[in-house]
Design a protein around this motif. Sequence first.
Motif, short mmCIF file in Angstrom:
data_model
loop_
_atom_site.label_atom_id
_atom_site.label_comp_id
_atom_site.label_asym_id
_atom_site.label_seq_id
_atom_site.Cartn_x
_atom_site.Cartn_y
_atom_site.Cartn_z
N ASN A 51 -0.98 -27.72 26.25
CA ASN A 51 -1.18 -28.71 27.32
C ASN A 51 -1.48 -30.09 26.75
N GLU A 52 -2.26 -30.16 25.67
CA GLU A 52 -2.53 -31.43 25.02
C GLU A 52 -1.24 -32.01 24.44
N THR A 53 -0.44 -31.15 23.82
CA THR A 53 0.81 -31.59 23.22
C THR A 53 1.76 -32.12 24.29
N LEU A 57 3.62 -35.67 24.34
CA LEU A 57 5.08 -35.75 24.40
C LEU A 57 5.55 -36.54 25.60
N GLU A 58 4.92 -36.34 26.74
CA GLU A 58 5.29 -37.08 27.94
C GLU A 58 5.11 -38.58 27.71
N HIS A 59 4.03 -38.95 27.05
CA HIS A 59 3.78 -40.37 26.76
C HIS A 59 4.79 -40.90 25.75
N ILE A 60 4.98 -40.18 24.65
CA ILE A 60 5.89 -40.63 23.59
C ILE A 60 7.32 -40.73 24.11
N LEU A 61 7.75 -39.74 24.90
CA LEU A 61 9.12 -39.70 25.40
C LEU A 61 9.31 -40.48 26.69
N ASP A 62 8.23 -41.08 27.18
CA ASP A 62 8.26 -41.87 28.42
C ASP A 62 8.88 -41.07 29.56
N LEU A 63 8.39 -39.86 29.75
CA LEU A 63 8.90 -38.98 30.81
C LEU A 63 8.26 -39.36 32.14
N PRO A 64 8.95 -39.10 33.24
CA PRO A 64 8.39 -39.41 34.56
C PRO A 64 7.14 -38.57 34.86
#
Length: 119
Positions: A51-53, A57-64
């Motif tokens: 969950n932390e990862t 990843l969401e932040h790094i990959l700029d996911l919605p």
Amino acid sequence: SNPQCQFLYKGEPSMRAQKVTNKAVNKEDCQAVLQEMMELFDWVGTTERLNETFVLLEHILDLPANHTWENYRISKDRQDVYFQKENVSSAVLEWVKDMSTMDIEMYTAVTNQYRLDKL
């Protein structure tokens, strides 16, 4: 044995050929993998802290914000069984632990070094 270290040190093809060509890793190989991770990687995710990862990843990959991650099933016959520790027998868990001593050492070092609260 030590499949995580072997995969990281020798790559996926070595996993298929281990029994035939005895390409298992030794302690020095695993220590080299760990040293390289510590020097090169900003973050190493673990299954336990998935969950932390995902947040990183969401932040790094700029996911919605509404992005969802898949939870893969481990049983073709039972659609309600997911890959979780509770769904693995204690005998299998012990066997994995016995064959993965160097992987466990690497895991312990990674979980101590790469913590979300240390960012």
